[in-house]
Write an enzyme that holds these catalytic residues in place. Sequence first.
Site, mmCIF file in Angstrom:
data_model
loop_
_atom_site.group_PDB
_atom_site.id
_atom_site.type_symbol
_atom_site.label_atom_id
_atom_site.label_comp_id
_atom_site.label_asym_id
_atom_site.label_seq_id
_atom_site.Cartn_x
_atom_site.Cartn_y
_atom_site.Cartn_z
ATOM 1 N N GLY A 275 0.811 -1.210 0.000
ATOM 2 C CA GLY A 275 0.000 0.000 0.000
ATOM 3 C C GLY A 275 0.843 1.258 0.000
ATOM 4 N N ARG A 320 -1.488 1.294 -5.025
ATOM 5 C CA ARG A 320 -1.673 2.374 -5.993
ATOM 6 C C ARG A 320 -0.373 2.872 -6.603
ATOM 7 N NH1 ARG A 320 -4.501 6.365 -2.221
ATOM 8 N NH2 ARG A 320 -4.782 4.445 -1.058
ATOM 9 N N CYS A 392 -25.373 16.611 -8.479
ATOM 10 C CA CYS A 392 -26.284 17.319 -7.579
ATOM 11 C C CYS A 392 -25.924 17.019 -6.126
ATOM 12 C CB CYS A 392 -27.725 16.907 -7.888
ATOM 13 S SG CYS A 392 -28.941 17.987 -7.138
#
Length: 468
Positions: A275, A320, A392
């Site tokens: 990680g 990542r 929204c």
Amino acid sequence: MPSHEAGWAHADGALKSPSWLRQPSDPNALVTSLWSSTARKADGDLTIGGVAVADLVADFNTPAYVLDEADLRARARSFRDAFATFDVFYAGKAFLCTTVARWIAEEGLCLDVCSGGELTVALRAGFDPGRIGYHGNNKSYAELRRAVDAGVGRIIVDSFTEIERLTQITNDLGRPARVMVRVTAGVEAHTHEYIATAHEDQKFGFSITNGDALEAVERVRAAKRLELLGLHSHIGSQIFDSSGFDVAARRVLALQARVSEELGVTMPELDLGGGFGIAYTTQDDPSDPAQLATEMSKIVEHECRALGIAQPRLSIEPGRAIVGPSVCTVYTVGTVKPVTLDGGAVRTYVSVDGGMSDNIRTALYDADYSCTLANRHSEEDAVLARVVGKHCEAGDIVVKDEFLPGDVAPGDLLAVPGTGAYCRSMSSNYNHALRPPVIAVRDGRARVIVRRETEDDLLATDVGVTDD
């Protein structure tokens, strides 16, 4: 930032830039540490992989994820070479499609999956199932059966129920399964609480402290067709140093020694997780793979020597760190709205044609991002702006704080770096938005590796739609 019952955006001093964000002398300049290796800017025009972003937009429209193939491959190789004696697992959950799975295989990495869908993509790509690790805290009977049937190289078990399911499946099929036991080492990683995964109060793994981890090892060992590979530990994501791994490795290897002493079992492998972090903004300072490899190797060597046990074969999961920096997301500006706040201060809201449907991380993790004007050079001074999406939701924010040229206007292109990990994977059809394409660029050429969704895709699962 000070708390406020209506959220961080309403806190006192919210108009001020964060302490790490400095006003640039030139708002057109590219902060290269945040971008993929082939990203360049000339006269305000951003190019990636030798392809002008403006040309990409002319061909593929916005929003779009732009993936720098050379950069992704180079990052994969850097981890492979730095951790040469380890097995390096690419995180399918960060971003996976058949093309990327093939690239990862070509660069010599293994692959993590954590769902039946991710396994489907990997197998469709022709990825060697023996080099796949299967994660997940709630794998179904069907998912586990398919993994065993496909010959997945390691299944990381996460509960006693899962061990029972896997025992039944392997007996029914008459086929073995190689298993790692995921343990929680009680380490509090310095990251967001939703992505810290080694403390006790969360859903993953067997606790070392309360004895569940040892019992899980015993149950796996007792199962006729389960082959115990070793222990798996993961302390979280967006980790920038090896200090957390030091504590975790000490506790996990102590369990390894106990298993050897009490059960007479030498587990051949150990997965330390990973990680590793990336630079989303200038406040982030990622570690070099070679530095991480040296530090983590020393940690394990020291602990094994102190415990008097053989050193297992090691695995890591960069997370990542491979795909994250290799992608940027390109948007078109739709509106620019100066909003007057209390005390007369003005915040500039720059609205783009995407948002939380293509990048939920700002809303979900309070994540920070950067961005740049991608289609032209500006002579205007920088202004502090907030880049927001079209959905929204008041929390539909892409970039909370960034200095942009004061003349940013409708029709301009903005590019946000560091969006390779979890953005496309966690994207949605919120407000019935169509998910953007992934465009791979390299050596002046562009190709679609994941196409843009269409309205037909949107309606395909709506069983109320008829032809008449």
